[in-house]
Scaffold this active site. Sequence first.
Site: not given
Length: 256
Positions: A17, A63, A90, A155, A190, A192-193
Amino acid sequence: MNRVAGKVALVTGAGMGLGRAAALLLAAEGAKVVTSDIDEMAARETAGLIDQSGGESLSLRHDVSNPDDWPQVMAAVEQKFGRLDVLVNNAGIAIAKNIEDTSLQEWRRTMAVNLDGVFFGCQQGIALMKQSGGGSIINLSSIDGIIGEADLAAYCASKGGVRTLTKAVAVHCAEQRYGIRCNSIHPGYIWTPQTENYLRDLGTLDQEKAKALARHPIGFLGEPNDIAYMVLYLASDESKFVTGSEMVVDGGYLAV
């Protein structure tokens, strides 16, 4: 083709991504790039693409939510390249649940990756960047760090934290004259997966994608390179007077 020539960059979540796109573009513009990801194989694949194109890379399992991983990653960066000029925080996750349905475990996991990971990254990035006279920290937030969405409660909270943490870091580094800038990027949708999985979790993928598309006045969803080019600008000396800023790249989503 040399906008970041000679710089050393670390990109977290570089296995796919936005992270992969940013890592590849930074490398294409002359940076030596460290790709880190919790998926070690994915990080290695991104690094392999950089090497195949004539760049120089290092891949690491990482991680970002684990505070013990960060010193090890930074030590590996310093051992390999001797410095750090660009840090792209990111790595992130998204759980498609509203406030009533989000469990405490899901809340804490989201905060651990999306916000704690940026906190650790900024602390560790500052420590290493100070040794070489400065650098650029680039934190991936979201339009959902500025507005709220019902089905992304945790989120939104985590990305809002990234937004204001970025400003606190920027002011601190500026006042201390470290030569370190810190900015956040706020993408719209965007493709992305992660975005695909989120929309699929909400319902029928085609229907949810159409709804998302309708919320972007520009008439199309973004691509990973749309964000990668903003990363490149903030990583380069072209943005030497830019710090504490929130760079919205959203196809007009927040303008309506």
